[in-house]
Structures are given as C-alpha cells and as structure tokens.
Design a protein around this motif. Structure first.
Motif, PDB file in Angstrom:
ATOM      1  N   GLY A 105       0.678  -1.136  -0.003  1.00 44.12           N
ATOM      2  CA  GLY A 105       0.000   0.034   0.005  1.00 44.12           C
ATOM      3  C   GLY A 105       0.857   1.175  -0.285  1.00 44.12           C
ATOM      4  O   GLY A 105       0.356   2.350   0.542  1.00 44.12           O
ATOM      5  N   GLY A 106       2.063   1.290  -0.595  1.00 45.56           N
ATOM      6  CA  GLY A 106       2.845   2.448  -0.878  1.00 45.56           C
ATOM      7  C   GLY A 106       3.918   2.658   0.117  1.00 45.56           C
ATOM      8  O   GLY A 106       4.506   3.470   0.457  1.00 45.56           O
ATOM      9  N   ARG A 107       3.498   1.886   1.455  1.00 40.23           N
ATOM     10  CA  ARG A 107       4.588   2.002   2.302  1.00 40.23           C
ATOM     11  C   ARG A 107       5.631   0.782   2.554  1.00 40.23           C
ATOM     12  O   ARG A 107       5.033  -0.429   2.453  1.00 40.23           O
ATOM     13  CB  ARG A 107       3.796   2.069   3.704  1.00 40.23           C
ATOM     14  N   ARG A 108       6.825   0.945   2.573  1.00 40.96           N
ATOM     15  CA  ARG A 108       7.938   0.022   2.555  1.00 40.96           C
ATOM     16  C   ARG A 108       7.938  -0.610   3.862  1.00 40.96           C
ATOM     17  O   ARG A 108       7.809  -0.107   5.039  1.00 40.96           O
ATOM     18  CB  ARG A 108       9.187   0.766   2.170  1.00 40.96           C
ATOM     19  N   LEU A 109       8.237  -1.931   4.126  1.00 37.36           N
ATOM     20  CA  LEU A 109       8.299  -2.780   5.184  1.00 37.36           C
ATOM     21  C   LEU A 109       9.579  -2.328   5.438  1.00 37.36           C
ATOM     22  O   LEU A 109      10.717  -2.954   4.986  1.00 37.36           O
ATOM     23  CB  LEU A 109       7.913  -4.146   5.133  1.00 37.36           C
ATOM     24  N   ARG A 110       9.725  -2.015   6.890  1.00 31.12           N
ATOM     25  CA  ARG A 110      11.143  -1.499   7.304  1.00 31.12           C
ATOM     26  C   ARG A 110      11.840  -2.943   7.837  1.00 31.12           C
ATOM     27  O   ARG A 110      12.910  -3.272   7.401  1.00 31.12           O
ATOM     28  CB  ARG A 110      11.132  -0.470   8.202  1.00 31.12           C
ATOM     29  N   ARG A 111      10.949  -3.322   8.901  1.00 27.13           N
ATOM     30  CA  ARG A 111      11.567  -4.696   9.588  1.00 27.13           C
ATOM     31  C   ARG A 111      10.964  -5.822   8.911  1.00 27.13           C
ATOM     32  O   ARG A 111       9.514  -5.782   8.985  1.00 27.13           O
ATOM     33  CB  ARG A 111      11.627  -4.708  10.717  1.00 27.13           C
ATOM     34  N   ILE A 112      11.464  -6.746   8.130  1.00 31.45           N
ATOM     35  CA  ILE A 112      10.729  -7.823   7.690  1.00 31.45           C
ATOM     36  C   ILE A 112      10.653  -8.992   8.597  1.00 31.45           C
ATOM     37  O   ILE A 112      11.858  -9.698   9.098  1.00 31.45           O
ATOM     38  CB  ILE A 112      11.612  -8.417   6.375  1.00 31.45           C
ATOM     39  N   SER A 113       9.459  -9.058   9.168  1.00 29.25           N
ATOM     40  CA  SER A 113       9.018 -10.135  10.149  1.00 29.25           C
ATOM     41  C   SER A 113       7.721 -10.504   9.793  1.00 29.25           C
ATOM     42  O   SER A 113       7.118  -9.805   9.403  1.00 29.25           O
ATOM     43  CB  SER A 113       9.530  -9.846  11.702  1.00 29.25           C
ATOM     44  N   SER A 114       7.390 -11.801  10.474  1.00 29.17           N
ATOM     45  CA  SER A 114       6.021 -12.324  10.320  1.00 29.17           C
ATOM     46  C   SER A 114       5.029 -11.208  11.141  1.00 29.17           C
ATOM     47  O   SER A 114       4.360 -10.795  10.378  1.00 29.17           O
ATOM     48  CB  SER A 114       5.830 -13.420  11.222  1.00 29.17           C
ATOM     49  N   ALA A 115       5.324 -10.694  12.066  1.00 23.77           N
ATOM     50  CA  ALA A 115       4.528  -9.870  12.758  1.00 23.77           C
ATOM     51  C   ALA A 115       4.429  -8.353  12.020  1.00 23.77           C
ATOM     52  O   ALA A 115       3.075  -8.024  11.828  1.00 23.77           O
ATOM     53  CB  ALA A 115       5.061  -9.439  14.258  1.00 23.77           C
ATOM     54  N   ALA A 116       5.510  -7.935  11.558  1.00 30.54           N
ATOM     55  CA  ALA A 116       5.453  -6.715  10.557  1.00 30.54           C
ATOM     56  C   ALA A 116       4.539  -7.089   9.457  1.00 30.54           C
ATOM     57  O   ALA A 116       3.502  -6.205   8.959  1.00 30.54           O
ATOM     58  CB  ALA A 116       6.763  -6.272  10.215  1.00 30.54           C
ATOM     59  N   ALA A 117       4.672  -8.081   8.621  1.00 34.38           N
ATOM     60  CA  ALA A 117       4.207  -8.421   7.591  1.00 34.38           C
ATOM     61  C   ALA A 117       2.642  -8.479   7.831  1.00 34.38           C
ATOM     62  O   ALA A 117       1.677  -7.954   7.196  1.00 34.38           O
ATOM     63  CB  ALA A 117       4.519  -9.540   6.726  1.00 34.38           C
ATOM     64  N   ILE A 118       2.184  -9.010   8.925  1.00 29.58           N
ATOM     65  CA  ILE A 118       0.761  -9.266   9.234  1.00 29.58           C
ATOM     66  C   ILE A 118      -0.006  -7.956   9.496  1.00 29.58           C
ATOM     67  O   ILE A 118      -1.053  -7.735   9.033  1.00 29.58           O
ATOM     68  CB  ILE A 118       0.855 -10.347  10.495  1.00 29.58           C
ATOM     69  N   ARG A 119       1.011  -7.217  10.116  1.00 33.38           N
ATOM     70  CA  ARG A 119       0.387  -5.821  10.539  1.00 33.38           C
ATOM     71  C   ARG A 119       0.162  -5.052   9.225  1.00 33.38           C
ATOM     72  O   ARG A 119      -0.854  -4.344   9.161  1.00 33.38           O
ATOM     73  CB  ARG A 119       1.282  -5.072  11.376  1.00 33.38           C
ATOM     74  N   ALA A 120       0.903  -5.263   8.204  1.00 27.21           N
ATOM     75  CA  ALA A 120       0.920  -4.601   6.949  1.00 27.21           C
ATOM     76  C   ALA A 120      -0.296  -5.195   5.973  1.00 27.21           C
ATOM     77  O   ALA A 120      -0.678  -4.646   5.188  1.00 27.21           O
ATOM     78  CB  ALA A 120       2.112  -4.559   6.075  1.00 27.21           C
ATOM     79  N   GLY A 121      -0.908  -6.224   6.546  1.00 27.55           N
ATOM     80  CA  GLY A 121      -2.147  -6.973   6.027  1.00 27.55           C
ATOM     81  C   GLY A 121      -1.607  -8.057   4.885  1.00 27.55           C
ATOM     82  O   GLY A 121      -2.359  -8.298   4.320  1.00 27.55           O
ATOM     83  N   ILE A 122      -0.615  -8.564   5.172  1.00 28.23           N
ATOM     84  CA  ILE A 122      -0.056  -9.905   4.524  1.00 28.23           C
ATOM     85  C   ILE A 122      -0.284 -11.054   5.456  1.00 28.23           C
ATOM     86  O   ILE A 122       0.278 -10.988   6.504  1.00 28.23           O
ATOM     87  CB  ILE A 122       1.482  -9.808   4.080  1.00 28.23           C
ATOM     88  N   SER A 123      -1.041 -12.055   4.742  1.00 33.43           N
ATOM     89  CA  SER A 123      -1.321 -13.126   5.500  1.00 33.43           C
ATOM     90  C   SER A 123      -0.904 -14.413   4.425  1.00 33.43           C
ATOM     91  O   SER A 123      -0.961 -14.389   3.547  1.00 33.43           O
ATOM     92  CB  SER A 123      -2.784 -13.442   5.736  1.00 33.43           C
ATOM     93  N   LEU A 124      -0.269 -15.308   5.375  1.00 31.31           N
ATOM     94  CA  LEU A 124       0.495 -16.471   4.493  1.00 31.31           C
ATOM     95  C   LEU A 124      -0.125 -17.807   5.086  1.00 31.31           C
ATOM     96  O   LEU A 124      -0.220 -18.113   6.115  1.00 31.31           O
ATOM     97  CB  LEU A 124       1.908 -16.800   4.682  1.00 31.31           C
ATOM     98  N   LEU A 125      -0.856 -18.425   3.992  1.00 21.00           N
ATOM     99  CA  LEU A 125      -1.432 -19.861   4.460  1.00 21.00           C
ATOM    100  C   LEU A 125      -0.378 -20.846   3.994  1.00 21.00           C
ATOM    101  O   LEU A 125       0.322 -20.945   2.662  1.00 21.00           O
ATOM    102  CB  LEU A 125      -2.653 -20.230   3.676  1.00 21.00           C
ATOM    103  N   PRO A 126       0.429 -21.478   4.947  1.00 21.00           N
ATOM    104  CA  PRO A 126       1.544 -22.262   4.571  1.00 21.00           C
ATOM    105  C   PRO A 126       1.511 -23.407   4.218  1.00 21.00           C
ATOM    106  O   PRO A 126       0.156 -24.161   4.183  1.00 21.00           O
ATOM    107  CB  PRO A 126       2.301 -22.222   6.088  1.00 21.00           C
TER     108      PRO A 126
END
Lengths: 576, 320
Positions: free
Chosen positions: A345-366
């Motif tokens: 959504g136009g914002r770069r993820l600064r720290r790449i972690s599961s929690a950060a990705a989830i906060r940004a709205g990315i979900s992974l079905l493993p």
C-alpha cells in the motif's frame, strides 16, 4: 534443446551410444521389479519397475509424492518392498538394513550430507573400516595418505585432518562421494545433490560424476533441474503418484514432454483446452497493493520481483525447488532475506518479520499445514483466533464474546465441519483444518493473501469449496497469490502467472497466454545462466558479474575448487 | 490395536486419555479414602494443615514449571533460584520485610531473564540453558551468604511462615491464590493462550505473528519469580536462611508434580489444577508411606513408580 556440449561431455565415457543404437543395452546392474510399497493410508509405490544399467547416469524425476524417495529408500535398504523384488546384477536380493545395501555396493548421497561433521575428513571416509596398525590401533598416517590420494583423484585438495564441518557444503559432498567410491560402490544414488551448491561447486560435482561414469559406476540422479538432467543423464524414469509413467533415453524425450509427464498433463489435451477461453469477469485494480523487488536469499532466491493488485489472483508457477514457497515466505516476512524490499500500500516494510508483515496486511497460508499451520491440541476456536488474539482482547484479557462472534461468522461462511468450536483441530479432516487456517487469516482482514498449495491433501469437495472461496475473495478486492503444483488449478485460478525457476523469475504469463501449454513451455525452457558458457559472456545478463567471476575462477583453477580456503563460506553467517 | 479385551467404548487410547485427565484427582481421592480407613489421626485438621503447609512451596514452584513445560521447555534452575532468594533475603531485612522481599523476587526476575534469553534469543535447549543457573545459582547463593546458615529474627518474615488466617496458614493461602492467578493467566489472557500455542506448534505460532521470544522470556521470568517467592516462604518456615540445602531437588519435585498432574512434556497444554493435585498426591503418598513405617527410600521408589505410570499414560495418548 539440450545444452550443446552435453553430448560432448558424455561422449568420452562408454555409456550412451545414442538412441537408435542396435547393440544390446548394457546389462542391468540394479533392478526393481514390480515393486509396491504401502504406508498407512497411502500407496507410495504401485507396481513400479526400475532398471539401472551398468555405467549409466539415470535421472529419477517426479513431483512431490511421486514416490521418488520411497523408491530410493527401497533401493538402498531403508524400506523393504511389500511386493516385487530387487535384483542386483541379475540375482534377487533383499536388504534388511541400509548397511547391507552398502555392503552390496550401493551408496547413497543425501541432500543433506550424511557424514559426521565433527570428525576429520579422513575419519569420515574410513568410518567403520579404518586401516589398523600391527597393534590394532588406527593407522592415521595411512588413512591420511590414502584420503589425500583419493580426494586428489577428484581434483580436490583438502587437509584430511580437518574436521568435516569446516569445509564448504560442496566439498563435504565431494567427501561423501569419495567415501562412496572408496567403499567400491557399484551404484551411487544422489538425491538432489546440487540443491545447496554454488554454481562452481556444481561444476566440480559434475566433473566427479563424469569421472565415476568413466569408471563404469552407475548413478541414480534425482533432481528437479532440467538443465542438469539434460547435461549429465543418459536415461530418465518419471514417477507420478507412485506409478511409473515413463522410462527411456533422455535424448529422445523433449523437455516439454518430460515436464508434462511429471505434472500429469497430456499435451494434446492441454492444447485443446488452451483453445477455450479464460474469463472470470474480475477486473483487477491498476495500482498494485504489494510490490516486491530484488528479494534475494542465498541458495534459495535470486532477485525476485513481483507485484500484486487488489482483486487479482496471481499464480506462482514453477517446478519443485524453484523457490515458490520461499518467495511466499519471504513476502510474509518468515524468511530472513539477504536483500530486497517489500512495499505494501505504498509503504515500505522496514523490518521484515512475520509480525510486521501481518500488521501490514499480508497473510500466508503455509504449505505444510501440520508443521506450520495448525496447533493440533487447541480447539477450532483458538486456532481461528490465534493471530487475532490481541485484537480480540482488552488489556491482555481475552474476550470470549468477541471470539465467539468471529468464530461463528467464519465457521458458517467457510462451512467448517466440526462437532463445535471447542473440538480439537487435530481431530478434523485435512480440508476442514485448511478452512480453519483460512479463517485464521481472513479474520485479520488482510489486504494480501498468500496461499501456498491451499488444496493439497484435502478431499475433492473441500477442494472445490476452497477454489470457489479464492475466487470470491479476489472478487471482493483481496490480492491473492496462489501457489499450486497442479497446472489445472493454477491456470484456472490465476489471472496472471509468474513462473519461477531456480530461485528467479523465468517468465510471466498474462491474458490469453495463461494456459497449461504456455505454462509448460516456460517451465521446460532452458535457464540461460545454468548452462556454463565455454567463453563467459561477461556483462550479458544484468546480474552476471558474480556468476561470470565464479565461472572464470572455476576454469582458471580447476584443481582448487575443493580447497576449503577457496570457499569464503558465508554459510556460517547463515542463520539456518 | 488393543492387545487385551476392554469394555466397549473404553479402548486403550481413551482410557489413557481419561487417566491423564482425571487420574491424579482419582488418586488423591483414593489416598484420602485409604487413609481415612486405615490410618489413625490422618484425616484431622491438624494433619491436613501440616500436609498443605509442607506442599505449598512445591506447588508454587510447580505452577511456574507447568508454564515452562507448556512451552515445551523445562527449568532446572528453580531450586537454585530458591537458594538465591533465601540468601539475599537476610541481607536486606534491616530495611524491613518489603524491601528485602522485593530484592529476593528481583533475583527471580533476573534468573528468568537469563534463562529466557538463552532459550529464545540464543536458541539453547531449555535443559542446557537452565542447567547453567542450576549449577551457578546455588554457587552464587553460597557466595552471597558466605556459606553460612543465617538465623532469621525479623518477626514480619517469621509470621509469614507461621500465621494463619481463619485457620488457614498464610503459606497455603498464598499458594492457593497463586494457583488461581496462574489458572486465570493461562485461560483468560492473551499471554496465556499465546504461551500454549507456542508450546503446541512453535513454527505455526511464529508464522501467525505471535511474539514467540517475548512469550518465552515472560514464561521463564514468571517461573523464576514464583521460585524465588517459594524460597522466601520456605526460609520463613525454616526460620533460617540456608542456601546450601534450600530448594535441593526442588526442580525434580516440581517436574514430577507437573507430569503427574497430566501436563504433557511435549508442550501445548497446561493443567494448573492438575499440577496442584500432582504436588498434593506426591506429598500425601509420602506421608502415608512414612506413617505406615515404610522407610523413606521405599517411599521414593513408589514415587518413581507413579512417575513412570504418568509418563507412560502420556506416551500412550500421544501415540494415537
């Protein structure tokens, strides 16, 4: 389509004499005849016959669950067949333990080197059969001398006294090979030997396999890398779903056909279906919600870039080991990266972690539902709310009322069949477990949903439900990334397909090109940088310098590859 | 799969399941009934009070241990943590009970932080990580106390060990309140549910964005604090600070209580009430055997038998 020098490289050893050769084929050295193997609930191998001729390099290929590993384990005495028999040099044999197979001259080199890391190189090579002095003590001098000679024969100079783990993975694999040869193996089974190797280590490996070939040793070579297969193998056996699909000379089998056999799609049918249209009435937005660039991770991912738009299903294609799962994990912050960035959504993820990705709205079905998805001992309710716990709590105390509401909504919407929300997830069927996991992610209201093999191992009914759900979600404006080994599912489900090969993007299919035929063609294409160039065309591909340098080095000092100091070994920093 | 006939509807896995769930309560009940019939003066208020007072420190330590085991871990340093808090306690009693109590509990926090960091950040196996302070903690306690036993004369502290409220000893009350709090923590808080999820499937928990490291560190800190509190109470009861023997073998008693109480060592489940009853069972069993003139060593062997049964039942259940 085979690399030009493949034929040249193979012409020296006595093995392949070309497809139409009238001479009788060399005698089989190891055969499996009508072998079947069942495990509880699965038929791993169903009446499979496999013949390894003397002095050939035989490729064994197939996707997940094809039965490759089971066949290898039967050949090497780990498993015993339920039906059928093994023949070694024409005589029926039965191996009760791996050790007996080794005694009979069948050595295996596994993906992960199966040696003792803390022991010296020499001790590893002579493990269990150390030379003795007159006093019955280990004759280290002789052991070290013979080790050095043996390794020297492969063009490797490594100190025999060095603990094995201080060497690079490639060199360790050479040591494993050296051990296999020194126990006078007649057959060497190699299970994806190149998956963790650097390009130049691969070159050394191929030189050694060529050497073994020249000595008349037969090799079974398991790999998913088409280029490697066509470069070094003489014949190929394709397994699928535990059955034998094809055995024949590799030179007679073109790549597209090989891939289609592995994936189980007949070309004729594929072409016919391609004629039919592909339209599902979705109109993806123009602006991507997620953009990833330059995702890199040593050995796994190489400069992967892709973007995902709201309302579309982007398929991620590729053969096993091409980096699909790793790409999805990287996007979800679950794979430490060496480089690259992800923008949501136009914002770069600064720290790449599961929690950060989830906060940004990315979900992974493993992919691995059991190991990475469900918490089997917890209830359906708790598994659904797991990721959303903080949102359904006040001051750290959970609110059952809020939980029950969410759980109720999703159990109804996804039609999760359970005795009730309090039933343990471990007791549900695979399809319902998968729906529970989907509910876990959907209740976070994600913007991007990454689905790694969402329909694997679930029954037909649940599969159709999940596929329909994916369509609905995309229609609601979610951006969906779909990974599937089933061509049909991928082509039907996806609006656009990005194809990966060996950890990088090999091509993209859009619009009318999204067909099984188109996908097969890209899957079977030659990877340009996997073919070693006789004269390195420096600076040709954008990321060539490192590659070219490695190749140049490999050519300049062919004897030095194995030298441990020559490998700077950044693997030590590798958090794995 | 059953090798012998069982009543219908009660196959072996279900029997094992029921045993793991309710076995400990049934055993405690059976022991009480047995003693009510065969042992004189056992079911008296005095005796029961004594038993409860004796079991309280074990219960407190076992509560923390249950949380750690729920995350697929184990904390061997609890006995040493008790010694450490016992050794620190008399040093600050001059300032009054509260400051010295805080210092003692702070020791538990520090121990927990070290253990938790070693496990979650460094990635050591819990048994190794906590072994460091199992050995080092008691050494440090002996250094702090100068290797000496110190008499406690602070009346506030002593009253902690001897006072009663409404006929219930303070120590027992504290243990009961803590058990209720830990049960609430596990069942009702995000931390508690995350803890169970981390223990049940750590990779899944991490992929679900749970703060796995924070949860692990938190769990070891809670365990350390509970152990240090148990050290304070035991010191108060002993009326002396004795770092060389305080909390000896406590880690084993606590693990036993947790396992006998039905918490699987494989993590993913915490049984708080079961843990309390596990500790009670071992205490009552010991008392029963001793009052029946069986030697201490016999009592230990019977306890070993109980542990084996508990572990076997847990294994049987998992093998389904």
């Amino acid at each position: 389509m085979a690399p030009p020098e493949a034929a040249a490289a193979q012409s020296a050893p006595p093995g392949p004499d070309g497809p139409g050769d009238p001479a009788a084929p060399p005698a089989p050295v190891l055969e499996a005849v009508g072998v079947s193997k069942r495990f509880p609930g699965v038929v791993a191998l169903d009446d499979v016959s496999f013949t390894l001729r003397a002095g050939e390099i035989h490729a064994l290929v197939g996707e997940n669950g094809a039965g490759k590993s089971t066949l290898i384990k039967i050949l090497t005495g780990v498993h015993r067949p339920d039906e059928g028999e093994l023949r070694l040099g024409g005589e029926p044999v039965a191996f009760h333990r791996p050790h007996e197979a080794q005694q009979a001259g069948i050595s295996t080199i596994y993906q992960e080197v199966n040696l003792v890391p803390l022991m010296s190189v020499a001790r590893n090579i002579f493990l269990g059969r150390e030379p003795r002095t007159r006093l019955g003590l280990v004759d280290f001098r002789r052991m070290h001398r013979e080790t050095a000679e043996l390794l020297g024969g492969f063009g490797i100079t490594a100190d025999p006294r060095r603990p094995l783990h201080t060497l690079g993975i490639g060199t360790q694999q050479m040591v494993a090979l050296a051990r296999a040869v020194s126990v006078r193996a007649r057959v060497v089974v190699m299970d994806e030997p190149t998956s963790s190797l650097e390009p130049r280590e691969v070159e050394t490996l191929f030189r050694v396999t060529g050497d073994l070939h020249a000595r008349g040793i037969s090799l079974v070579y398991v790999s998913h890398r088409m280029d490697e297969l066509y470069r070094i193998c003489d014949r190929v056996t394709v397994l699928r779903d535990g059955r034998l699909v094809h055995t024949g000379d590799l030179a007679d089998t073109d790549r597209v056909r090989l891939v289609s056999m592995m994936l189980g799609r007949e070309l004729a049918r594929v072409r016919k279906e391609a004629a039919e249209g592909h339209d599902d009435g979705r109109t993806p937005a123009a602006e991507p919600v997620l953009t990833a660039t330059g995702l890199s991770r040593r050995h796994l991912l190489d400069d992967i870039g892709l973007d995902l738009r709201p309302g579309e299903v982007l398929g991620l294609g590729g053969l096993l080991g091409s980096g699909r799962t790793e790409t999805a994990k990287a996007l979800a912050g679950a794979l430490p990266l060496d480089g690259g960035e992800i923008t949501v959504g136009g914002r770069r993820l600064r720290r790449i972690s599961s929690a950060a990705a989830i906060r940004a709205g990315i979900s992974l079905l493993p992919e691995d539902r059991k190991a990475e998805g469900i918490v089997p001992g917890l209830s359906v309710r708790e598994n659904i709310v797991l990721a959303a716990l903080p949102r359904l709590s006040r001051f750290g105390f959970i609110s059952r009322r809020k939980q029950d509401r969410v759980v109720d909504i999703f159990m109804k919407r996804l039609r999760i069949k359970a005795a009730g929300p309090e039933q343990k997830v471990g007791e549900l069927s695979g399809g319902n477990q998968q729906k529970v996991l989907l509910a876990r992610w959907l209740c976070l209201e994600p913007r991007v949903l990454l689905l790694d093999e969402p329909t694997r191992g679930i029954d037909v009914g649940a599969k159709a439900e999940v596929q329909t759900l994916i369509d609905e979600l995309a229609a609601e404006g979610l951006a969906v990334l779909l990974i599937s080994s089933e061509l049909e599912e991928l082509v039907e489900g996806a609006d656009r397909i990005v194809v990966l090969r060996a950890g990088s993007v090999a091509g993209e299919l859009t619009g009318d090109d999204v067909t099984e035929g188109g996908l097969l063609t890209v899957l079977a294409e030659t990877a340009p940088d996997a073919v070693p160039q006789p004269a390195p065309e420096a600076g040709d591909p954008p990321d060539a310098p490192a590659q070219a340098e490695a190749e140049a080095e490999a050519e300049d000092a062919p004897g030095a590859e194995g030298e441990p100091d020559g490998v700077p070994d950044p693997r030590k920093e590798d958090p794995r | 799969m059953t090798s012998f006939a069982l009543p219908r509807g009660l196959d072996r896995p279900r029997l094992a399941d029921a045993l793991q769930r309710y076995g400990v309560y049934a055993a405690v009940l059976a022991l009480l009934v047995f003693n009510g019939i065969f042992t004189d003066h056992f079911l008296t208020a005095d005796n029961l009070r004594t038993q409860l007072v004796q079991v309280s420190p074990v219960v407190i330590v076992a509560l923390g241990m249950a949380l750690v085991i729920g995350t697929e871990g184990v904390d061997l340093s609890v006995g040493s943590t008790m010694a450490l808090s016992g050794a620190l306690l008399p040093l600050y009693l001059g300032y009054g009970l509260l400051p010295s109590l805080l210092v003692a509990l702070l020791a538990g926090v520090v121990v927990g932080l070290v253990n938790g960091s070693l496990v979650s950040l460094v990635g050591l196996q819990p048994i190794v990580a906590t072994l460091a302070l199992f050995v080092g903690g008691r050494g440090l306690a002996l250094v702090i106390a100068d290797g000496q036993l110190k008499q406690i004369e602070n009346t506030d502290l002593l009253s902690l060990g001897t006072d009663s409220v409404l006929g219930i000893p303070v120590v027992v009350l504290i243990a009961g309140v803590l058990a209720a709090m830990v049960a609430g923590l596990v069942q009702r808080t995000t931390f508690g549910r995350q803890l169970v999820a981390v223990g049940g499937n750590r990779r899944a928990a991490a992929l679900a964005g749970l703060p796995v490291r924070r949860v692990l560190i938190g769990v070891y800190v809670i365990c350390g604090v509970l152990a240090s509190l148990a050290g304070v109470l035991a010191t108060a009861r002993l009326t002396a600070s004795d770092p060389s023997s305080l909390g000896n073998l406590m880690e084993l008693s606590a693990i036993t209580a947790v396992v006998v109480g039905g918490t699987p060592l494989t993590g993913g489940s915490v049984r708080v009430l079961g843990t309390v009853f596990g500790a009670l069972l071992m205490q009552l069993l010991h008392a029963t055997l001793v009052t029946h003139d069986l030697h201490d060593s016999t009592a230990q062997m019977v306890q070993a038998g109980i542990i084996l049964v508990a572990v076997y039942v847990a294994r049987e259940r998992r093998a389904r």
